[in-house]
Write a protein that holds these residues in place. Structure first.
Motif, PDB file in Angstrom:
ATOM      1  N   ILE A  79      17.466 -31.061  -8.201  1.00 52.95           N
ATOM      2  CA  ILE A  79      17.853 -29.652  -8.097  1.00 52.95           C
ATOM      3  C   ILE A  79      18.196 -29.167  -9.496  1.00 52.95           C
ATOM      4  O   ILE A  79      18.463 -29.956 -10.411  1.00 52.95           O
ATOM      5  N   ALA A  80      18.207 -27.852  -9.658  1.00 55.90           N
ATOM      6  CA  ALA A  80      18.420 -27.292 -10.996  1.00 55.90           C
ATOM      7  C   ALA A  80      19.781 -27.683 -11.576  1.00 55.90           C
ATOM      8  O   ALA A  80      19.913 -27.890 -12.781  1.00 55.90           O
ATOM      9  N   ALA A  81      20.783 -27.820 -10.721  1.00 54.86           N
ATOM     10  CA  ALA A  81      22.131 -28.105 -11.208  1.00 54.86           C
ATOM     11  C   ALA A  81      22.234 -29.446 -11.904  1.00 54.86           C
ATOM     12  O   ALA A  81      23.116 -29.648 -12.748  1.00 54.86           O
ATOM     13  N   ARG A 101      24.279 -16.033  -3.360  1.00 57.35           N
ATOM     14  CA  ARG A 101      24.613 -15.523  -4.687  1.00 57.35           C
ATOM     15  C   ARG A 101      25.561 -16.484  -5.390  1.00 57.35           C
ATOM     16  O   ARG A 101      26.766 -16.224  -5.506  1.00 57.35           O
ATOM     17  N   PRO A 102      25.073 -17.619  -5.875  1.00 60.54           N
ATOM     18  CA  PRO A 102      25.981 -18.573  -6.541  1.00 60.54           C
ATOM     19  C   PRO A 102      26.712 -17.976  -7.729  1.00 60.54           C
ATOM     20  O   PRO A 102      27.795 -18.432  -8.088  1.00 60.54           O
ATOM     21  N   ALA A 103      26.127 -16.927  -8.329  1.00 61.85           N
ATOM     22  CA  ALA A 103      26.783 -16.306  -9.485  1.00 61.85           C
ATOM     23  C   ALA A 103      28.120 -15.683  -9.112  1.00 61.85           C
ATOM     24  O   ALA A 103      28.934 -15.371  -9.990  1.00 61.85           O
ATOM     25  N   THR A 104      28.356 -15.496  -7.798  1.00 62.81           N
ATOM     26  CA  THR A 104      29.656 -14.984  -7.357  1.00 62.81           C
ATOM     27  C   THR A 104      30.783 -15.856  -7.873  1.00 62.81           C
ATOM     28  O   THR A 104      31.892 -15.378  -8.143  1.00 62.81           O
ATOM     29  N   LEU A 105      30.509 -17.138  -8.020  1.00 66.59           N
ATOM     30  CA  LEU A 105      31.537 -18.072  -8.472  1.00 66.59           C
ATOM     31  C   LEU A 105      31.997 -17.774  -9.889  1.00 66.59           C
ATOM     32  O   LEU A 105      33.073 -18.213 -10.298  1.00 66.59           O
ATOM     33  N   ASP A 106      31.203 -17.011 -10.646  1.00 67.53           N
ATOM     34  CA  ASP A 106      31.609 -16.668 -12.012  1.00 67.53           C
ATOM     35  C   ASP A 106      32.933 -15.926 -12.039  1.00 67.53           C
ATOM     36  O   ASP A 106      33.654 -15.951 -13.040  1.00 67.53           O
ATOM     37  N   ALA A 107      33.239 -15.245 -10.924  1.00 69.80           N
ATOM     38  CA  ALA A 107      34.504 -14.511 -10.879  1.00 69.80           C
ATOM     39  C   ALA A 107      35.690 -15.433 -11.074  1.00 69.80           C
ATOM     40  O   ALA A 107      36.755 -15.004 -11.546  1.00 69.80           O
ATOM     41  N   GLY A 164      22.417 -26.335  -4.227  1.00 72.24           N
ATOM     42  CA  GLY A 164      20.981 -26.278  -4.459  1.00 72.24           C
ATOM     43  C   GLY A 164      20.514 -24.942  -4.985  1.00 72.24           C
ATOM     44  O   GLY A 164      19.428 -24.849  -5.566  1.00 72.24           O
ATOM     45  N   GLY A 165      21.311 -23.880  -4.787  1.00 73.81           N
ATOM     46  CA  GLY A 165      20.934 -22.553  -5.254  1.00 73.81           C
ATOM     47  C   GLY A 165      21.346 -22.247  -6.670  1.00 73.81           C
ATOM     48  O   GLY A 165      20.977 -21.198  -7.211  1.00 73.81           O
TER      49      GLY A 165
END
Length: 954
Positions: free
Chosen positions: A493-495, A573-579, A534-535
């Motif tokens: 996976i990309a991570a 939206r994994p980018a939500t975790l940036d918060a 995975g996202g």
């Protein structure tokens, strides 16, 4: 302080005292009792340096023994300060003689147990502060001919220049034979130099003189060795640095190790006011608001580099480096400072410059376990005590225990230990304790197994012991979990595709599996975490964040277990975790800015739409996580969700109006956007729609837009349509709100934007009771001017204060409730809104009472809870029914907020993992889901009865 008590902690276990040295010491001391000599003999035998000091007239041992130790210390500090008023040569000599006396005093108080570690290091540091201040004055006297005016003032002997104490001096933790780490900064324009003197050249030479006064060796010794290398960019700057240059350096290229160093920074001498202002400006550099958790690994790497430079795979007392070696003092300091850098931006209480104070604060805040803090505190005190004793032997700046047994016996003797094997074993035990605690924090040293057993995910086949561990954790299909984790280890996976990503996951995997076990629902949590993991487009920063903050990992994994709806949001939206990188993420929920920079700065209509969706995603995630963590109450959450909606509506209304004016020209009129429903009452949840109405007034009846020639109805109708699009249309950043305009006059049959005249006439004769109920929650969230906002608010209140027939109004409300029950029946026991005694009953009761009493000046409140409180306070309904409504409202609103965040619409909490049921029960203040059902049934029955009773009363 008598000589006898100095020997209570010492045993005659060191080398035999040299007879000639003994004779010289006894002669210097004069008559002494055998008991007093027996107390001092071990010290004299173990430490040639202390033996020499004891004979020195400068140290004045008899006087020290006869006086109170604290009084002696205060006299030494006063003497050091006074040395700055002497002629330069005399001042230098005086400082060195006072330092000899200080060394003997602190050694005797330390070895005899008169002072503890804090008192010893505090005494050394206080004297160092006084010595630096004196040296500053002496240097100013030396350069008096280059100063325009030499007048000591409130800004010190040299206005514009100050000295920053760093390292152990900054933290009041000086070693017995320590360097002092200082940095000198100055404001060139503020230096009072004589005409023709270049301030920068003067500051450099002045600092060199300051250092020489302290560290030059004379026949009287030295005061302190001075290290100026912690200044900004020491390879290319002089020993004194201009303030502006220093601030620019820290802001642009300051390194993590410099942030760690500046934790201990304090102003110790010079222009204190200017110095404090300088440190205040550095706070954002030291304590970052937005932490780059990948950069925290750089702090860890500094320590790994130290280990590579000093490889030492075995732990043994002979030759052990008490400061830099494995298990040494530096590991304790790095353990504390790393956590401070990670957490201190959000928690000012963790910013102490003192190692043990900071460690205690970390433990008190729950960031370090009490056991770890106790181990590290005991180890720190032990190692610092040994470090002092090593340095006492010959006044050498060393941190190593001697290799030779004979020399190591000296240290053991000064530590009060007569058995060298026992001494060595104690040292090893302490180093191992530090290493164990340090290994829990730093990469490459932590265990890669679970507390449940072995975890091996290498190779192509499942490891039998690992499968057994996964079964203990609670997985129903260990083979599937093992296969998925092994695939992640292999970079599928990309991570984990990068080497760094796989390295981080190797460390993260056991922590992740332990966190999954703690949820009580490992299967569900793992499946949802797998979707999220995975996202990720890249996993380095997220994994570094989880490793740096294990409690955050536990929280996210718990969300995966109990909140499938929020887990699905993270997966999409994994980018939500940036918060979470915002230090204020877990701060109490407060109001947003009226126009947050991210939204107000967007250029263009589409950019504003995307900015609003990003803002909404991050803020809604913050509110949701605080609800799940129990940090936000239902009213706070409702306010926060409504506040977010207000900001999005206001920002996109501005953008929509700007876009319309760009296309059609300016229109001479006014517009207000009115929220109804849950947004109007500020009771929104994570899934609430936006019930809106737009109200406009043209400047003149026949006004038209400048370019298109549109009438007001066309212009404001298209503007409203554009606003609906801005709020509801999906973009690349996702969705925002479902917008419902049906509560406007004429519902779906009339124009989408309501003119002022239509609003007035409709509510004057056509509006039905249910529309007035809806109007009780009307709230203007944006208007083109403050005057029009006030006009709209006044008009709404006027409609609500029209006298009405209580009996007819009650009959209308009951008819509407019965119609709703037939056409929209409750979806089951967990339907908090539509069930008898649910939120709709309570809302209708509160709205009904406001309508029937509004004409007589009764209270009007958009918020249901506030309305019930106001009605009770005004005595407009019986207290019993109002209390029943309020209790039913609070309980069901709490549970509704929680389930709206956690579950998809219509999901049954009882079919979810038990962890969610436990959380719901805890929210309601009961022991389990069964007790929650009972309480809900009771409260609903009371609320429904109150609803019926209040509407029957007229």
């Amino acid at each position: 302080m008598s000589a006898e008590i100095l020997g209570t902690a010492l045993r005659p276990c060191g080398p035999e005292i040299d007879p000639a040295a003994a004779a010289r010491v006894r002669e210097a001391l004069g008559p002494m009792s055998p008991e007093a000599w027996d107390a001092l003999a071990p010290i004299v035998a173990a430490s040639p340096y202390l033996a020499r000091l004891a004979q020195s007239p400068d140290a004045r041992l008899p006087g020290l023994l006869a006086a109170d130790p604290q009084a002696s210390l205060e006299a030494l500090i006063v003497g050091a300060e006074a040395a700055g008023e002497l002629a330069p040569a005399a001042g230098r000599t005086q400082l060195r003689r006072l330092k000899a006396r200080l060394h003997l005093l602190t050694a005797l108080c330390d070895l005899g147990g008169v002072w503890d570690l804090d008192q010893v290091t505090g005494a050394l540091t206080r004297f160092a502060d006084a010595a630096v201040r004196a040296a500053l004055s002496l240097a100013a006297r030396t350069f008096a001919d280059r100063l325009g005016v030499f007048e000591p003032s409130a800004a010190g002997p040299l206005p514009g220049l100050f000295v920053v104490a760093l390292g152990k001096m900054g933290g009041f933790e000086l070693n017995y034979s320590s360097d002092i780490d200082i940095s000198v900064f100055y404001e060139p324009e503020a230096l009072p130099v004589a005409p023709g003197v270049e301030p920068d050249v003067f500051a450099v030479r002045f600092t060199q003189e300051l250092a020489a006064i302290l560290q030059d060796r004379t026949g009287d010794g030295y005061v302190f060795r001075v290290d100026l290398r912690l200044r900004p960019d020491p390879s290319s700057t002089g020993p004194a640095v201009p303030i502006e240059q220093a601030l620019e350096y820290y802001e642009s290229v300051g390194q993590n190790w410099e942030r760690a160093a500046m934790i201990k920074a304090r102003i110790c001498a010079g222009d204190l006011t200017r110095g404090q202002a300088f440190l205040a400006e550095l706070q954002p550099f030291i304590w970052r608001r937005h932490l780059d958790f990948a950069a925290i690994s750089d702090i860890h790497a500094i320590k790994r580099q130290i280990q590579e430079l000093r490889p030492d795979v075995r732990l043994a007392a002979p030759g052990a480096d008490l400061k830099l070696g494995p298990g040494g003092i530096r590991e304790i300091e790095f353990f504390v400072q790393t956590q401070q850098l990670i957490l201190g931006g959000r928690h000012p209480g963790l910013r102490s410059s003192r190692t043990l104070d900071a460690l205690a604060a970390l433990a008190a805040a729950g960031h370090v376990t009490e056991a770890a803090a106790a181990d590290l505190t005991a180890a720190y005190r032990h190692l610092r005590g040994l470090e002092h004793r090593v340095q006492m032997i010959v006044d050498e700046q060393t941190h190593r225990l001697p290799v030779a047994e004979r020399e190591r016996r000296r240290v053991a003797a000064l530590a009060g230990e007569g058995d060298l094997r026992r001494f060595d074993a104690g040292v090893v035990r302490t180093l191992r304790a530090v290493g164990r605690r340090y290994g829990e924090l730093f990469a490459g040293e932590e265990p890669l197994s679970s507390r449940f057993g072995s975890l091996v995910f290498t190779g192509v086949e499942d490891d039998p012991l690992t499968l057994a561990t996964l079964r203990k954790i609670g997985f129903s299909d260990p083979h599937a979990v093992a296969g998925a984790v092994r695939a992640w280890h292999h970079g599928r996976i990309a991570a984990t595709r990068s080497e760094r990503g796989r390295e981080l996951f190797t460390r993260l995997a056991p922590r992740l599996l332990d966190a999954l076990a703690a949820t009580g629902a490992p299967d569900a949590a793992f499946a949802r975490f797998a979707d999220f993991f995975g996202g990720l487009s890249t996993g380095v920063q997220v994994q570094a964040l989880f490793l740096a903050q294990p409690k955050l990992l536990e929280l996210i994994v718990r969300v995966m277990a109990i909140a499938p709806a929020l887990a699905r949001t993270l997966a999409r939206r994994p980018a939500t975790l940036d918060a979470l990188l915002d230090p204020a993420f877990f701060a109490p929920l407060g109001p947003l800015e009226a126009v947050p920079p991210a939204l107000g700065g967007a250029e263009g209509f589409e950019a504003a739409m995307d900015a609003a969706r990003r803002l909404h995603r991050e803020r809604a995630f913050q509110v949701a996580l605080q609800i799940l963590a129990g940090a936000a109450s239902a009213p706070e959450a409702g306010e926060a969700f409504a506040d977010l909606a207000d900001v999005c509506v206001a920002g996109l209304a501005r953008a929509s109006l700007a876009e319309m004016e760009r296309q059609a020209g300016a229109f001479p009129g006014e517009l207000a956007v009115i929220a109804l429903g849950k947004c109007g009452s500020r009771e929104m949840s994570a899934t609430s729609d936006l019930d809106l109405m737009t109200l406009y007034a043209a400047a003149v009846p026949d006004a038209a837009s400048a370019d298109k020639g549109w009438a007001a109805e066309t212009f404001y109708g298209r503007l409203t349509g554009r606003l609906i699009t801005a709020l509801s249309a999906p973009t690349g950043e996702g969705e925002l709100y479902h917008v419902d305009m049906q509560l406007r006059p004429s519902g779906t049959k009339g124009p989408v934007a309501v003119s002022w005249g239509a609003f007035e006439s409709y509510y004057a004769g056509e509006a039905e009771t249910w529309e007035y109920l809806a109007l009780t929650r009307a709230r203007v969230v944006w208007a083109t001017s403050a005057a029009f906002r006030q006009r709209a608010e006044t008009a709404i209140e006027a409609k609500l204060r029209r006298p009405r027939d209580p009996r007819r109004t009650a009959a209308d409300v009951l008819d509407m409730r019965e119609l709703m029950a037939r056409e929209r029946p409750a979806g089951g026991f967990w339907d908090f809104k539509l069930i008898d005694g649910g939120l709709v009953d309570i809302e209708f009761a509160a709205q009904f009472l406001q309508l029937v009493h509004g004409g007589a000046g009764g209270p009007l409140r958009q918020n249901t809870a506030a309305a019930l409180d106001a009605l009770a306070g005004a005595g407009l309904a019986p207290a019993g029914p109002l209390a029943a409504l309020a209790e039913g409202w609070r309980l069901q609103q709490d549970l509704s907020q929680l389930t709206k965040v956690a579950l998809p619409e219509g999901a049954d909490p009882e079919r979810e993992p038990r962890a969610l049921g436990a959380l719901m029960a805890r929210t309601a203040g009961v022991r389990d889901l069964r007790a929650l059902r009972a309480r809900l049934t009771t409260r609903r029955r009371a609320a429904h009865h109150a609803f019926r009773a209040l509407l029957a009363a007229p």
